[in-house]
Design a protein around this motif. Structure first.
Motif, PDB file in Angstrom:
ATOM      1  N   ASP A  10     -26.204 -12.612   4.891  1.00  0.00           N
ATOM      2  CA  ASP A  10     -26.249 -13.886   3.939  1.00  0.00           C
ATOM      3  C   ASP A  10     -25.330 -14.972   4.187  1.00  0.00           C
ATOM      4  OD1 ASP A  10     -26.942 -15.262   1.628  1.00  0.00           O
ATOM      5  OD2 ASP A  10     -25.819 -13.983   0.331  1.00  0.00           O
ATOM      6  N   PRO A  11     -25.128 -15.749   5.200  1.00  0.00           N
ATOM      7  CA  PRO A  11     -24.312 -16.784   5.605  1.00  0.00           C
ATOM      8  C   PRO A  11     -24.382 -17.785   4.687  1.00  0.00           C
ATOM      9  CG  PRO A  11     -26.033 -16.872   7.156  1.00  0.00           C
ATOM     10  CD  PRO A  11     -26.464 -15.777   6.084  1.00  0.00           C
ATOM     11  N   GLY A 137     -13.706  -9.592  21.626  1.00  0.00           N
ATOM     12  CA  GLY A 137     -13.003 -10.172  20.313  1.00  0.00           C
ATOM     13  C   GLY A 137     -13.196  -9.626  18.903  1.00  0.00           C
ATOM     14  N   ALA A 138     -12.935  -9.922  17.988  1.00  0.00           N
ATOM     15  CA  ALA A 138     -12.712  -9.499  16.517  1.00  0.00           C
ATOM     16  C   ALA A 138     -14.072  -9.396  15.878  1.00  0.00           C
ATOM     17  CB  ALA A 138     -11.592 -10.180  15.790  1.00  0.00           C
ATOM     18  N   PHE A 139     -14.810  -8.404  15.890  1.00  0.00           N
ATOM     19  CA  PHE A 139     -15.844  -8.254  15.381  1.00  0.00           C
ATOM     20  C   PHE A 139     -16.208  -6.778  14.982  1.00  0.00           C
ATOM     21  CE2 PHE A 139     -16.701  -7.342  19.686  1.00  0.00           C
ATOM     22  CZ  PHE A 139     -17.710  -6.019  19.591  1.00  0.00           C
ATOM     23  N   GLY A 140     -16.749  -6.523  13.771  1.00  0.00           N
ATOM     24  CA  GLY A 140     -16.956  -5.364  13.267  1.00  0.00           C
ATOM     25  C   GLY A 140     -17.236  -5.286  11.790  1.00  0.00           C
ATOM     26  N   LEU A 141     -16.851  -4.257  10.998  1.00  0.00           N
ATOM     27  CA  LEU A 141     -16.969  -4.101   9.561  1.00  0.00           C
ATOM     28  C   LEU A 141     -15.579  -4.733   8.761  1.00  0.00           C
ATOM     29  CD1 LEU A 141     -19.120  -0.829   9.186  1.00  0.00           C
ATOM     30  CD2 LEU A 141     -19.707  -3.094   9.498  1.00  0.00           C
ATOM     31  N   VAL A 142     -15.797  -5.137   7.692  1.00  0.00           N
ATOM     32  CA  VAL A 142     -14.577  -5.422   6.803  1.00  0.00           C
ATOM     33  C   VAL A 142     -13.999  -4.314   5.994  1.00  0.00           C
ATOM     34  CG1 VAL A 142     -13.669  -6.942   5.165  1.00  0.00           C
ATOM     35  CG2 VAL A 142     -15.240  -7.738   6.852  1.00  0.00           C
ATOM     36  N   ASP A 143     -12.797  -3.913   6.255  1.00  0.00           N
ATOM     37  CA  ASP A 143     -12.118  -2.566   5.435  1.00  0.00           C
ATOM     38  C   ASP A 143     -12.118  -2.799   3.953  1.00  0.00           C
ATOM     39  OD1 ASP A 143     -11.937  -1.539   8.171  1.00  0.00           O
ATOM     40  OD2 ASP A 143      -9.859  -2.252   8.280  1.00  0.00           O
ATOM     41  N   THR A 144     -12.105  -4.155   3.596  1.00  0.00           N
ATOM     42  CA  THR A 144     -11.903  -4.405   2.204  1.00  0.00           C
ATOM     43  C   THR A 144     -13.052  -3.826   1.348  1.00  0.00           C
ATOM     44  OG1 THR A 144     -12.558  -6.443   2.203  1.00  0.00           O
ATOM     45  CG2 THR A 144     -10.353  -6.091   2.483  1.00  0.00           C
ATOM     46  N   ASP A 145     -14.322  -4.009   1.797  1.00  0.00           N
ATOM     47  CA  ASP A 145     -15.393  -3.642   1.038  1.00  0.00           C
ATOM     48  C   ASP A 145     -16.452  -3.414   2.228  1.00  0.00           C
ATOM     49  OD1 ASP A 145     -16.119  -6.132   2.196  1.00  0.00           O
ATOM     50  OD2 ASP A 145     -16.764  -6.928   0.473  1.00  0.00           O
ATOM     51  N   ILE A 154     -16.814 -17.104  13.940  1.00  0.00           N
ATOM     52  CA  ILE A 154     -17.663 -17.231  12.655  1.00  0.00           C
ATOM     53  C   ILE A 154     -16.970 -16.887  11.453  1.00  0.00           C
ATOM     54  CG2 ILE A 154     -20.018 -16.877  11.683  1.00  0.00           C
ATOM     55  CD1 ILE A 154     -20.987 -16.303  14.717  1.00  0.00           C
ATOM     56  N   GLY A 155     -16.404 -15.925  11.519  1.00  0.00           N
ATOM     57  CA  GLY A 155     -15.514 -15.306  10.347  1.00  0.00           C
ATOM     58  C   GLY A 155     -16.221 -14.297   9.626  1.00  0.00           C
ATOM     59  N   ILE A 156     -15.909 -13.918   8.433  1.00  0.00           N
ATOM     60  CA  ILE A 156     -16.458 -13.039   7.568  1.00  0.00           C
ATOM     61  C   ILE A 156     -17.677 -13.322   6.897  1.00  0.00           C
ATOM     62  CG2 ILE A 156     -15.954 -11.531   5.706  1.00  0.00           C
ATOM     63  CD1 ILE A 156     -13.095 -11.781   6.310  1.00  0.00           C
ATOM     64  N   VAL A 157     -18.790 -12.571   7.209  1.00  0.00           N
ATOM     65  CA  VAL A 157     -20.225 -12.931   6.776  1.00  0.00           C
ATOM     66  C   VAL A 157     -20.630 -11.943   5.703  1.00  0.00           C
ATOM     67  CG1 VAL A 157     -22.319 -13.714   7.305  1.00  0.00           C
ATOM     68  CG2 VAL A 157     -20.620 -14.336   9.037  1.00  0.00           C
ATOM     69  N   ARG A 158     -21.318 -12.417   4.688  1.00  0.00           N
ATOM     70  CA  ARG A 158     -21.662 -11.215   3.749  1.00  0.00           C
ATOM     71  C   ARG A 158     -23.138 -10.868   3.935  1.00  0.00           C
ATOM     72  NH1 ARG A 158     -21.016  -9.738  -1.433  1.00  0.00           N
ATOM     73  NH2 ARG A 158     -22.961  -9.252  -2.676  1.00  0.00           N
ATOM     74  N   THR A 159     -23.139  -9.536   3.761  1.00  0.00           N
ATOM     75  CA  THR A 159     -24.694  -9.065   4.176  1.00  0.00           C
ATOM     76  C   THR A 159     -25.602  -8.589   2.732  1.00  0.00           C
ATOM     77  OG1 THR A 159     -23.576  -6.717   3.805  1.00  0.00           O
ATOM     78  CG2 THR A 159     -23.572  -7.510   6.152  1.00  0.00           C
ATOM     79  N   HIS A 160     -26.663  -8.611   3.007  1.00  0.00           N
ATOM     80  CA  HIS A 160     -27.558  -8.396   1.894  1.00  0.00           C
ATOM     81  C   HIS A 160     -27.423  -6.942   1.424  1.00  0.00           C
ATOM     82  CE1 HIS A 160     -29.653 -12.261   1.254  1.00  0.00           C
ATOM     83  NE2 HIS A 160     -29.764 -12.420   2.516  1.00  0.00           N
ATOM     84  N   GLU A 161     -27.101  -5.791   2.420  1.00  0.00           N
ATOM     85  CA  GLU A 161     -27.098  -4.593   2.052  1.00  0.00           C
ATOM     86  C   GLU A 161     -25.610  -3.949   2.303  1.00  0.00           C
ATOM     87  OE1 GLU A 161     -29.924  -2.595   4.468  1.00  0.00           O
ATOM     88  OE2 GLU A 161     -29.570  -4.066   6.041  1.00  0.00           O
TER      89      GLU A 161
END
Length: 454
Positions: A10-11, A137-145, A154-161
């Protein structure tokens, strides 16, 4: 084992532009590298036409991924001064795809790669599918949520699920992300993580056998008597698809001859058509996933038929119904899920007469029309549903110990193009041995037995 985790993104508007820029960078690098290789090959071919010796030809350009990246780094300042706007992985992935395509073409041309001939790569246009792969590079899941992913540049992108399933495996130390691939399909962005997963096969408590007879009237009929109805998602969407098609025809679309730019309303209608097709595809895959997962969890041995789906869809009256059932997709899901769970999959020979054989006495009928939904045996007098009869015959193949029964255990697929040029003859394949060279007849190749299609 390596598994893929797919998440819908959900970018924001700025992130969409960055994603499109990265995908465009990959396409540009692919076309640039292909242009360099094509010029070199054409030059060498022209020199050969003048009778120049091979030793005096222009040196060939290596098309390995390492060589292409090295050449790109030397020429990117002049070829693409804007390269700093995107991650270097966007260009590296495009060159890696080009190296793979050229290697497949070369191996197919020299005979190292069996199967269908692979053509020379072609330049990608702006209408090509958008895709970009990140391996460093820096890619993967975000630890905060559990609702965000991180991508380079590109940065931190929200997901629909939620991403909790993958996050729990990473926290437990049983999974490691290897790469991330961003794609754009049906008006939505997706990210796919290639994950190295540690999985332990749990032994099955029972050795139950189930056979699956796929069809159109019913999606699947099991040898246990269970019938899975066909939801027919595409048939239910046909009315809306026809309406949107007529609506798009009334609006101003593109015209290459006059270079007419399509109107915004035409674009909106095409977007609605794409969303409807995506809904039908997602609903079909969801049903197939539930069916294949249920079979793998409840049974230790699953028997399916080796259906020639590509030949079956040539029947114009049944093509849309066969394609809407997703028979090939069901087998693909069943095989890789069985490999994960340690379940055995047996594939019946394509020419095994499962529908024409009586499951009670074993007598094979000479002909069985597609309209005959009830199988009646003239020998023992049994009357049974033709699909259930076929499923029972498939289940009986596993009980026979002889390899001539027509069922073979599944093996790792490997490269799907590395196929044999000739098949073994005899009863093991369900076909008799060919005649001698002097007695061989020239006849038409056998077609798919349509009597097995319910």
């Amino acid at each position: 084992m390596i598994r893929a985790y797919l998440f819908a993104l959900d970018p924001t508007a700025d992130q969409v532009e960055a994603l499109r820029s990265h995908c465009g960078g990959q396409r540009f690098a692919f076309n640039w590298g292909l242009g360099q290789i094509k010029v070199n090959l054409d030059q060498r071919e022209a020199e050969r036409s003048y009778g120049i010796d091979e030793s005096d030809l222009t040196p060939s350009v290596s098309w390995s991924a390492y060589s292409l990246r090295k050449t790109w780094n030397q020429a990117k300042e002049h070829a693409a001064p804007w390269w700093v706007e995107n991650s270097k992985e966007a260009y590296s992935s495009g060159l890696a795809n080009l190296a793979t395509a050229l290697t497949n073409w070369s191996n197919s041309r020299s005979g190292k790669r069996k199967g269908m001939k692979v053509r020379f790569p072609r330049f990608k246009g702006k209408r090509a599918p958008l895709s970009c792969r990140f391996t460093t590079g820096a890619f993967g899941l975000v630890d905060t949520d559990r609702r965000h992913v991180k991508l380079p540049r590109i940065g931190i992108v929200r997901t629909h699920e939620s991403t909790r399933k993958l996050a729990r495996r990473i926290e437990a130390g049983t999974a490691r992300i290897r790469s991330a691939t961003v794609t754009f399909r049906s008006g939505r962005w997706f990210v796919t993580f290639s994950v190295d997963v540690e999985r332990i096969h749990e032994p099955m408590q029972s050795e139950s056998v189930v056979a699956v007879d796929l069809g159109i009237k019913s999606l699947a009929v099991l040898s246990t008597g269970e019938v899975v109805s066909n939801p027919k998602h595409l048939e239910h969407a046909q009315r809306e698809l026809r309406r949107l098609g007529r609506q798009a025809a009334r609006r101003l679309g593109p015209d290459r001859r006059t270079k007419q730019v399509p109107s915004n309303r035409w674009r909106q209608t095409q977007a609605r058509i794409a969303r409807l097709h995506a809904y039908v595809g997602n609903a079909r895959q969801d049903g197939l996933h539930k069916l294949s997962t249920s079979l793998v969890r409840r049974h230790a041995i699953v028997v399916v038929e080796d259906l020639n789906v590509a030949g079956m869809v040539r029947n114009r009256r049944l093509a849309r119904h066969i394609a809407g059932a997703g028979m090939g997709e069901f087998r693909r899901q069943l095989e890789y899920k069985a490999d994960w769970s340690g379940v055995r999959v047996h594939v019946a020979d394509r020419w095994y007469p499962s529908s024409k054989t009586c499951s009670a006495c074993g007598v094979v009928k000479a002909k069985l029309r597609l309209s005959e939904r009830i199988f009646t045996c003239e020998s023992c007098g049994i009357r049974i549903d033709r699909d259930f009869n076929a499923a029972r015959n498939l289940a009986a193949l596993v009980q026979a110990s002889s390899p001539s029964c027509g069922a073979t255990e599944n093996e790792p697929a490997g490269n799907p193009r590395q196929t044999r040029t000739a098949r073994a003859t005899g009863t093991a394949t369900g076909r008799p041995a060919p005649r001698g060279a002097g007695q061989r007849r020239h006849r038409k190749a056998p077609t798919q037995d349509t009597s097995r299609v319910p």
